[in-house]
Design a protein around this motif. Sequence first.
Motif, PDB file in Angstrom:
ATOM      1  N   LYS A 144       0.798  -1.238   0.000  1.00 29.43           N
ATOM      2  CA  LYS A 144       0.000   0.000   0.000  1.00 29.43           C
ATOM      3  C   LYS A 144       0.830   1.288   0.000  1.00 29.43           C
ATOM      4  O   LYS A 144       0.516   2.211  -0.734  1.00 29.43           O
ATOM      5  CB  LYS A 144      -0.994   0.008   1.154  1.00 29.43           C
ATOM      6  N   PRO A 145       1.885   1.400   0.789  1.00 35.56           N
ATOM      7  CA  PRO A 145       2.654   2.651   0.765  1.00 35.56           C
ATOM      8  C   PRO A 145       3.243   2.965  -0.618  1.00 35.56           C
ATOM      9  O   PRO A 145       3.417   4.124  -0.979  1.00 35.56           O
ATOM     10  CB  PRO A 145       3.776   2.418   1.778  1.00 35.56           C
ATOM     11  N   TYR A 146       3.515   1.934  -1.398  1.00 34.05           N
ATOM     12  CA  TYR A 146       4.093   2.138  -2.724  1.00 34.05           C
ATOM     13  C   TYR A 146       3.036   2.601  -3.730  1.00 34.05           C
ATOM     14  O   TYR A 146       3.341   3.329  -4.661  1.00 34.05           O
ATOM     15  CB  TYR A 146       4.766   0.855  -3.221  1.00 34.05           C
ATOM     16  N   PHE A 147       1.794   2.151  -3.558  1.00 36.88           N
ATOM     17  CA  PHE A 147       0.729   2.594  -4.457  1.00 36.88           C
ATOM     18  C   PHE A 147       0.601   4.107  -4.437  1.00 36.88           C
ATOM     19  O   PHE A 147       0.392   4.743  -5.461  1.00 36.88           O
ATOM     20  CB  PHE A 147      -0.624   1.965  -4.080  1.00 36.88           C
ATOM     21  N   HIS A 148       0.720   4.688  -3.238  1.00 42.63           N
ATOM     22  CA  HIS A 148       0.582   6.143  -3.113  1.00 42.63           C
ATOM     23  C   HIS A 148       1.702   6.879  -3.851  1.00 42.63           C
ATOM     24  O   HIS A 148       1.514   8.007  -4.290  1.00 42.63           O
ATOM     25  CB  HIS A 148       0.549   6.549  -1.639  1.00 42.63           C
ATOM     26  N   ASN A 153      -4.135  -6.084 -10.985  1.00 42.86           N
ATOM     27  CA  ASN A 153      -4.535  -4.792 -11.542  1.00 42.86           C
ATOM     28  C   ASN A 153      -5.436  -4.085 -10.547  1.00 42.86           C
ATOM     29  O   ASN A 153      -6.293  -4.715  -9.917  1.00 42.86           O
ATOM     30  CB  ASN A 153      -5.321  -4.966 -12.845  1.00 42.86           C
ATOM     31  N   PHE A 154      -5.253  -2.772 -10.447  1.00 42.15           N
ATOM     32  CA  PHE A 154      -6.135  -1.927  -9.658  1.00 42.15           C
ATOM     33  C   PHE A 154      -6.781  -0.900 -10.577  1.00 42.15           C
ATOM     34  O   PHE A 154      -6.142  -0.395 -11.500  1.00 42.15           O
ATOM     35  CB  PHE A 154      -5.348  -1.188  -8.561  1.00 42.15           C
ATOM     36  N   ASP A 155      -8.043  -0.618 -10.314  1.00 39.76           N
ATOM     37  CA  ASP A 155      -8.786   0.407 -11.038  1.00 39.76           C
ATOM     38  C   ASP A 155      -9.119   1.540 -10.086  1.00 39.76           C
ATOM     39  O   ASP A 155      -9.003   1.403  -8.865  1.00 39.76           O
ATOM     40  CB  ASP A 155     -10.087  -0.163 -11.613  1.00 39.76           C
ATOM     41  N   MET A 156      -9.591   2.650 -10.642  1.00 37.53           N
ATOM     42  CA  MET A 156     -10.030   3.768  -9.836  1.00 37.53           C
ATOM     43  C   MET A 156     -11.332   3.374  -9.139  1.00 37.53           C
ATOM     44  O   MET A 156     -12.166   2.678  -9.713  1.00 37.53           O
ATOM     45  CB  MET A 156     -10.252   5.001 -10.711  1.00 37.53           C
ATOM     46  N   VAL A 157     -11.495   3.810  -7.903  1.00 34.52           N
ATOM     47  CA  VAL A 157     -12.730   3.547  -7.175  1.00 34.52           C
ATOM     48  C   VAL A 157     -13.860   4.277  -7.880  1.00 34.52           C
ATOM     49  O   VAL A 157     -13.745   5.460  -8.213  1.00 34.52           O
ATOM     50  CB  VAL A 157     -12.613   4.022  -5.711  1.00 34.52           C
ATOM     51  N   ILE A 168      -7.948   3.729  -5.267  1.00 35.11           N
ATOM     52  CA  ILE A 168      -7.968   2.564  -6.147  1.00 35.11           C
ATOM     53  C   ILE A 168      -8.555   1.355  -5.424  1.00 35.11           C
ATOM     54  O   ILE A 168      -8.591   1.317  -4.198  1.00 35.11           O
ATOM     55  CB  ILE A 168      -6.558   2.233  -6.683  1.00 35.11           C
ATOM     56  N   GLU A 169      -9.031   0.403  -6.216  1.00 39.65           N
ATOM     57  CA  GLU A 169      -9.556  -0.842  -5.672  1.00 39.65           C
ATOM     58  C   GLU A 169      -9.104  -1.986  -6.561  1.00 39.65           C
ATOM     59  O   GLU A 169      -8.918  -1.824  -7.766  1.00 39.65           O
ATOM     60  CB  GLU A 169     -11.079  -0.797  -5.567  1.00 39.65           C
ATOM     61  N   LEU A 170      -8.943  -3.150  -5.962  1.00 39.44           N
ATOM     62  CA  LEU A 170      -8.476  -4.335  -6.675  1.00 39.44           C
ATOM     63  C   LEU A 170      -9.482  -4.740  -7.741  1.00 39.44           C
ATOM     64  O   LEU A 170     -10.667  -4.866  -7.463  1.00 39.44           O
ATOM     65  CB  LEU A 170      -8.254  -5.481  -5.686  1.00 39.44           C
ATOM     66  N   LYS A 171      -8.986  -4.942  -8.951  1.00 38.24           N
ATOM     67  CA  LYS A 171      -9.823  -5.419 -10.050  1.00 38.24           C
ATOM     68  C   LYS A 171      -9.657  -6.931 -10.206  1.00 38.24           C
ATOM     69  O   LYS A 171     -10.612  -7.678 -10.189  1.00 38.24           O
ATOM     70  CB  LYS A 171      -9.435  -4.715 -11.349  1.00 38.24           C
ATOM     71  N   ASP A 172      -8.415  -7.373 -10.389  1.00 39.17           N
ATOM     72  CA  ASP A 172      -8.156  -8.802 -10.543  1.00 39.17           C
ATOM     73  C   ASP A 172      -6.742  -9.134 -10.088  1.00 39.17           C
ATOM     74  O   ASP A 172      -5.880  -8.274 -10.009  1.00 39.17           O
ATOM     75  CB  ASP A 172      -8.412  -9.305 -11.967  1.00 39.17           C
ATOM     76  N   SER A 173      -6.558 -10.414  -9.753  1.00 38.94           N
ATOM     77  CA  SER A 173      -5.257 -10.878  -9.256  1.00 38.94           C
ATOM     78  C   SER A 173      -5.155 -12.370  -9.543  1.00 38.94           C
ATOM     79  O   SER A 173      -6.061 -13.127  -9.243  1.00 38.94           O
ATOM     80  CB  SER A 173      -5.143 -10.609  -7.761  1.00 38.94           C
TER      81      SER A 173
END
Length: 177
Positions: A74-78, A165-169, A85-90
């Motif tokens: 999480k700290p790296y996402f910022h 992948n993460f998408d915008m909330v 952002i929210e998780l789309k797929d993994s």
Amino acid sequence: MLDFNLHIKPIVKDTFVLTGKINDSTLLEKLKKDIDKGVKKNNNNYKTNVHGKMTAFKYFNKNNDFIKLIDILKPYFHKVTKKSIELKDSWGNILEGEDFVYPHDHFPSIVSGVVYLTKGEGTYFHHYDYTIEAEVGSFVLFDPAIPHEVKKTYLKKKRYTLAFNFDMVSDYKDLPQ
């Protein structure tokens, strides 16, 4: 008949590639075992950009160990996006022998990533002319618009990775129906 005008213009934007390392070997081993279970249940092996074995695309979305991994990241996402952002797929991948991953991108996601659970062939990013070193616990977060691939592995041991992948909330997802 509809009247319309279509304007197309290439837009250049800044992209990113962020690398780092996760040191929780117990967590990484658990995730590797989960990939083994997931590839047995999936019928997409050798049918996607991954010319190898893979889990279903949303296989890890509710996996508690994967959620712990994302909490570590999480700290790296910022650092790469200021958006919610929210998780789309993994999903998990296993490459061995002469397996490879075709050149592709993850657009239109906001942030994509790969965590390497074993040493092996790295991921090549075309626009950067850069290959990420695939070491146990290394990871890369990258702009989903960047084409990338994994060359034929020629490995005698399995190469395990977790991709996501993460998408915008969505602003509208919590509105009453």
